[in-house]
Design an enzyme around this catalytic site. Sequence first.
Site, PDB file in Angstrom:
ATOM      1  N   GLU A   8     -20.479   0.837  16.206  1.00 18.10           N
ATOM      2  CA  GLU A   8     -21.250   2.035  16.573  1.00 18.10           C
ATOM      3  C   GLU A   8     -21.981   2.591  15.352  1.00 18.10           C
ATOM      4  O   GLU A   8     -22.865   3.435  15.467  1.00 18.10           O
ATOM      5  CB  GLU A   8     -20.314   3.147  17.096  1.00 18.10           C
ATOM      6  CG  GLU A   8     -19.731   2.889  18.475  1.00 18.10           C
ATOM      7  CD  GLU A   8     -18.556   3.831  18.783  1.00 18.10           C
ATOM      8  OE1 GLU A   8     -18.302   4.798  18.020  1.00 18.10           O
ATOM      9  OE2 GLU A   8     -17.885   3.569  19.797  1.00 18.10           O
ATOM     10  N   ASP A  67      -3.025  -1.872   7.707  1.00 24.48           N
ATOM     11  CA  ASP A  67      -1.658  -2.139   7.269  1.00 24.48           C
ATOM     12  C   ASP A  67      -0.891  -2.867   8.373  1.00 24.48           C
ATOM     13  O   ASP A  67      -0.972  -2.501   9.550  1.00 24.48           O
ATOM     14  CB  ASP A  67      -0.981  -0.794   6.968  1.00 24.48           C
ATOM     15  CG  ASP A  67       0.350  -0.944   6.276  1.00 24.48           C
ATOM     16  OD1 ASP A  67       0.383  -1.482   5.161  1.00 24.48           O
ATOM     17  OD2 ASP A  67       1.371  -0.502   6.851  1.00 24.48           O
TER      18      ASP A  67
HETATM   19  C1  BGC Z   1       2.234  -1.927   2.724  1.00 23.04           C
HETATM   20  C2  BGC Z   1       3.489  -1.462   2.105  1.00 23.04           C
HETATM   21  C3  BGC Z   1       4.248  -0.642   3.133  1.00 23.04           C
HETATM   22  C4  BGC Z   1       4.411  -1.392   4.465  1.00 23.04           C
HETATM   23  C5  BGC Z   1       4.809  -0.486   5.586  1.00 23.04           C
HETATM   24  C6  BGC Z   1       2.806  -2.829   3.795  1.00 23.04           C
HETATM   25  O1  BGC Z   1       2.194  -3.867   4.133  1.00 23.04           O
HETATM   26  O2  BGC Z   1       1.377  -2.602   1.851  1.00 23.04           O
HETATM   27  O3  BGC Z   1       3.288  -0.741   0.927  1.00 23.04           O
HETATM   28  O4  BGC Z   1       5.522  -0.376   2.645  1.00 23.04           O
HETATM   29  O5  BGC Z   1       3.223  -1.997   4.834  1.00 23.04           O
HETATM   30  O6  BGC Z   1       3.777   0.365   5.940  1.00 23.04           O
END
Ligand code: BGC
Length: 572
Positions: free
Chosen positions: A278, A223
């Site tokens: 790993e 993310d």
């Molecule tokens: C996720 C979102 C989230 C954000 C913050 C994004 O890229 O896909 O759903 O709100 O990251 O974590």
Amino acid sequence: MSTTAPEAQHRDADHLSDPEWWRQAAVYQIYPRSFADADGDGIGDLPGITSKVGYLRELGIDAVWLSPFYPSALADGGYDVDDYRDVDPRLGTLADFDDMVTALHAAGIRLIVDIVPNHSSDRHEWFREALTSEPGSPARNRYIFRDGKGEHGELPPSDWDSVFGGPAWERITEPDGTPGQWYFHLFAKEQPDFNWDNPEVREDFLKTLRFWSDRGVDGFRVDVAHGMVKDFSEPMPSKADLQALNTGTDGFVDGSHPFWDRDAVHEIYAEWRAVFNEYSPARTAVAEAWVHPDRRARYASPEGLGQAFNFDLLQADFRAEDFREIITKNLAEAAASGASSTWVFSNHDVVRHATRYGLPESGPADSGAIMANAGKSWLLDGGDPAVVDAALGLRRARAATQLMLALPGSSYLYQGEELGLQEVGQIPDAERQDPSFFRNPGVEIGRDGCRVPLPWTSSGSSFGFGAGGSHLPQPQWFAEHSVQAEEADEDSTLNFYRKALALRAELQGAEDLEWLPTEEPSVLAFRRPGGWISVTNFGDAPATLPEGEVLLSSGPLEGHSLPGATTAWLRA
Ligand code: BGC
């Protein structure tokens, strides 16, 4: 239909040992709170997913990408993580997680989990410790704390806005009760950003990667992969200065932005790569990185995360020339980085593509909290389904999806698109959950409309999602899109996805694509190795199909001609 359809049988345990599986995988995103609810508390859970492994197998996907399932107050739908090495008790236990992995693997399906390294939640034990510790303490140094400006530190350290709207700094009360320092949060204030200059933070994430890899996880979706490394040295630029660093829709080109896409982020991913390697087969990763296309390759390199999302088709209009340009550019880019490309039309952050393609104006994409995509103005105007030409939207969505599934690289599908679900535009304000709605009144409606729990049956409590209702309201029209209804209809979107995924698994070969000439500019045709041809008509008038045996089409054909908004696959 039986769960052992012949087309699903190639997915056995052997299939799991292929180290290159990710290069051309069909990955199905599960937003766990809205998939299936086994314990009837109105929230989907891991046992719910396990109970649907037969469905996933029959769908014909290669892997599941699971959005966050960690303990969370859901300030941002689970992207606010309290504990990276546990399961939210509402979603199950670690034992339930293990059962789910076992069941998925037994069905030949891999598992990618979401990892959220840019920020934790404000309930994470480290953040709670930071709040009760002194300024300058090691506990504060795991996050980004600064003194405020102004005579009494009453002004934030900079005037920057968070992605969800409102200031990116939040002031705390010190342990002695006085107004204190400020902490930085790129997203909601419940999502404090980690300080990635701190070796303890780095070590802890390596531990988390091993924790889940040891439990059998095959890969990670990273993310906000371009947000972790920051340079907040003084003087910090103003908000207006930051705007000037933005080159427009394409992002930042030189790594000089104080928090987006700084070069040093790749040092982190080199360490992560060593951990992935790993394992055998090596764990994989895909970056969610909103960066200039020229800088995407570094995230996707074999020394880095290995793959990066490309959201270009997601943001494009349904137009032949745009699709062709995007596909050509991304295939070249992926080849240059040693990765394969990724394709996606829908996910948990955007208006579903069956709805986007049915909106009257397919003008420039509306910008928004997370990503630009058409449909946000429609949501802001009330999200009235009567405004959407749902039949046209679905027709185009099926054509676009079938085209995507013929491309070299991996395809990411979002739960419910296989049912042809439209966005739920009308959710009463009181029932909305997305922080971007509350933080940005009148500017953002938020992402709840694509996160409404799935309909499994045509009647009954929450259409079979679970015995205890649904945490977001489901509209009546979900009945005709339920799995039960669509299984009974040979021409349903569900049966179309099943056929397309099974054929794709059979036909997918080397990662080459050759464009074929077409008579009409609104028609795109390409050949894949092995004589597999995909033709899409983006226009309205029927187009001539090349010679060959039609294997599948996204809608009915007219003799041997291809109607508008339709894709066909042929063997020639
Ligand atoms: C996720 C979102 C989230 C954000 C913050 C994004 O890229 O896909 O759903 O709100 O990251 O974590």
